[in-house]
Design a protein around this motif. Structure first.
Motif, PDB file in Angstrom:
ATOM      1  N   TYR A 175       0.756  -1.160   0.139  1.00  0.00           N
ATOM      2  CA  TYR A 175      -0.019   0.055  -0.030  1.00  0.00           C
ATOM      3  C   TYR A 175       1.008   1.249   0.160  1.00  0.00           C
ATOM      4  CZ  TYR A 175      -4.302  -2.794   0.954  1.00  0.00           C
ATOM      5  OH  TYR A 175      -5.299  -3.646   0.697  1.00  0.00           O
ATOM      6  N   THR A 176       2.133   1.111   0.507  1.00  0.00           N
ATOM      7  CA  THR A 176       2.740   2.324   0.437  1.00  0.00           C
ATOM      8  C   THR A 176       4.259   2.122   0.391  1.00  0.00           C
ATOM      9  OG1 THR A 176       3.538   1.933   2.689  1.00  0.00           O
ATOM     10  CG2 THR A 176       1.477   3.057   2.539  1.00  0.00           C
ATOM     11  N   TYR A 177       5.216   3.075   0.490  1.00  0.00           N
ATOM     12  CA  TYR A 177       6.757   2.990   0.727  1.00  0.00           C
ATOM     13  C   TYR A 177       7.116   4.009   1.297  1.00  0.00           C
ATOM     14  CZ  TYR A 177       7.295   6.065  -3.527  1.00  0.00           C
ATOM     15  OH  TYR A 177       7.070   7.134  -4.360  1.00  0.00           O
ATOM     16  N   TRP A 178       8.268   3.683   2.173  1.00  0.00           N
ATOM     17  CA  TRP A 178       8.878   4.443   3.183  1.00  0.00           C
ATOM     18  C   TRP A 178       9.857   5.756   2.441  1.00  0.00           C
ATOM     19  CZ3 TRP A 178       7.046   4.295   7.816  1.00  0.00           C
ATOM     20  CH2 TRP A 178       6.649   2.952   8.591  1.00  0.00           C
ATOM     21  N   THR A 179      10.025   6.637   3.238  1.00  0.00           N
ATOM     22  CA  THR A 179      11.007   7.737   2.919  1.00  0.00           C
ATOM     23  C   THR A 179      12.196   7.351   4.211  1.00  0.00           C
ATOM     24  OG1 THR A 179      10.209   9.484   4.455  1.00  0.00           O
ATOM     25  CG2 THR A 179       9.439   9.286   2.183  1.00  0.00           C
ATOM     26  N   SER A 180      13.159   8.167   3.865  1.00  0.00           N
ATOM     27  CA  SER A 180      14.174   7.876   5.134  1.00  0.00           C
ATOM     28  C   SER A 180      13.806   8.987   6.442  1.00  0.00           C
ATOM     29  CB  SER A 180      15.437   8.301   4.466  1.00  0.00           C
ATOM     30  OG  SER A 180      15.664   9.491   4.086  1.00  0.00           O
ATOM     31  N   THR A 181      12.736   9.762   6.164  1.00  0.00           N
ATOM     32  CA  THR A 181      12.600  10.800   6.970  1.00  0.00           C
ATOM     33  C   THR A 181      11.469  10.480   8.083  1.00  0.00           C
ATOM     34  OG1 THR A 181      12.965  12.341   5.128  1.00  0.00           O
ATOM     35  CG2 THR A 181      11.902  13.255   7.242  1.00  0.00           C
ATOM     36  N   ALA A 182      12.057  10.919   9.347  1.00  0.00           N
ATOM     37  CA  ALA A 182      11.116  10.407  10.584  1.00  0.00           C
ATOM     38  C   ALA A 182      10.081  11.799  10.993  1.00  0.00           C
ATOM     39  CB  ALA A 182      12.040   9.978  11.708  1.00  0.00           C
ATOM     40  N   ILE A 183       9.542  11.448  12.166  1.00  0.00           N
ATOM     41  CA  ILE A 183       8.590  12.484  12.405  1.00  0.00           C
ATOM     42  C   ILE A 183       8.143  11.934  14.017  1.00  0.00           C
ATOM     43  CG2 ILE A 183       6.343  11.574  11.672  1.00  0.00           C
ATOM     44  CD1 ILE A 183       5.088  14.099  12.040  1.00  0.00           C
ATOM     45  N   TRP A 189       7.847   8.829   7.839  1.00  0.00           N
ATOM     46  CA  TRP A 189       6.932   9.412   6.440  1.00  0.00           C
ATOM     47  C   TRP A 189       7.151   8.475   5.432  1.00  0.00           C
ATOM     48  CZ3 TRP A 189       3.976  13.705   6.568  1.00  0.00           C
ATOM     49  CH2 TRP A 189       4.124  14.793   7.685  1.00  0.00           C
ATOM     50  N   ARG A 190       5.833   8.347   4.700  1.00  0.00           N
ATOM     51  CA  ARG A 190       6.004   7.276   3.574  1.00  0.00           C
ATOM     52  C   ARG A 190       5.008   7.861   2.622  1.00  0.00           C
ATOM     53  NH1 ARG A 190       4.277   1.361   6.104  1.00  0.00           N
ATOM     54  NH2 ARG A 190       2.150   1.982   6.725  1.00  0.00           N
ATOM     55  N   ILE A 191       4.958   7.173   1.400  1.00  0.00           N
ATOM     56  CA  ILE A 191       4.083   7.779   0.241  1.00  0.00           C
ATOM     57  C   ILE A 191       2.981   6.810   0.019  1.00  0.00           C
ATOM     58  CG2 ILE A 191       3.898   7.674  -2.111  1.00  0.00           C
ATOM     59  CD1 ILE A 191       7.050   8.811  -0.464  1.00  0.00           C
ATOM     60  N   TYR A 192       1.798   7.042   0.000  1.00  0.00           N
ATOM     61  CA  TYR A 192       0.458   6.142   0.227  1.00  0.00           C
ATOM     62  C   TYR A 192       0.078   5.889  -1.042  1.00  0.00           C
ATOM     63  CZ  TYR A 192       0.315   6.626   5.172  1.00  0.00           C
ATOM     64  OH  TYR A 192       0.517   6.717   6.539  1.00  0.00           O
ATOM     65  N   TYR A 193      -0.829   4.875  -1.428  1.00  0.00           N
ATOM     66  CA  TYR A 193      -1.391   4.821  -2.696  1.00  0.00           C
ATOM     67  C   TYR A 193      -2.266   5.488  -3.218  1.00  0.00           C
ATOM     68  CZ  TYR A 193      -5.480   3.044  -0.354  1.00  0.00           C
ATOM     69  OH  TYR A 193      -6.782   2.721   0.503  1.00  0.00           O
TER      70      TYR A 193
END
Length: 217
Positions: A175-183, A189-193
């Motif tokens: 459904y998604t894939y990750w970025t290297s960036t945290a919160i 953080w990640r990118i969603y479908y």
């Protein structure tokens, strides 16, 4: 249109002579080693080199950090998995970088408190050299992604499970894939479908990673 080309494999795709400058989202079919050819999209043109992101998830169903939600050590589960999956890509350049120090877009920070506010490090990692890395949230935002649905360009979320329902052309398994960036201390953080960025606990395994590589022009 006779120039319509989203995935690189449509019958309407036309192979073009290499331009002097590549615009983000340009499709590149590239042989990563002597036997494997994959599709990528241009993230940025750096003059003599191109930064590309793979069309599909390179690594599937993998936590950012397994064993409980925490960002203090960085993506210590996901990043080694991505590096292992791409270690045989002999035709891409080695990348040597330090997460928390190296600037990939406009700042080096590993934490963004909102999608466009990145002023601190949630973590730092030792220098590493690998064939691929994770995209940063800063890079995703520079390409158009926000926290609003359907803000990301189609190539950023295509090949995710459910992407067709949001204007994509092909579904994938994650459904998604990750970025290297945290919160904060326990989310990344990640990118969603549904074509936007958002955050999830780092132990979630409903997403994967897309290889970001550098090649010579």
């Amino acid at each position: 249109s006779n120039t319509f080309c989203v995935t690189g494999e449509e019958s309407t795709c036309i192979e073009l002579d290499a331009p002097s400058t590549y615009t983000p989202g340009t499709i590149v079919k590239y042989k990563v080693n002597d036997t494997k050819e994959l599709y990528f999209y241009v993230v940025s043109d750096n003059g003599d080199t191109l930064t590309l992101q793979q069309r599909e998830n390179t690594v599937n169903a993998t936590a950012w950090r397994e064993g409980g939600n925490s960002t203090k050590e960085g993506p210590i589960t996901l990043l080694p998995s991505l590096e292992n999956a791409t270690k045989g890509w002999s035709n891409v350049l080695d990348q040597t970088y330090i997460l928390g120090t190296t600037v990939f877009k406009d700042n080096p920070y590993t934490e963004c408190t909102t999608y466009n506010t990145c002023t601190t490090n949630a973590y730092t990692m030792e220098k590493r050299t690998a064939k691929a890395r994770l995209i940063t949230l800063q890079e995703a935002v520079s390409l158009g992604c926000t926290t609003v649905n359907k803000s990301c360009p189609v190539w950023m979320y295509n090949y995710l499970k459910g992407s067709i329902t949001n204007g994509g052309t092909n579904d994938g398994t994650d459904y998604t894939y990750w970025t290297s960036t945290a919160i904060k201390s326990d989310y990344a953080w990640r990118i969603y479908y549904y074509a936007r960025v958002g955050k999830d606990g780092t132990s979630d395994i409903l997403g994967g990673a897309r290889a970001v590589v550098v090649i010579e022009k």
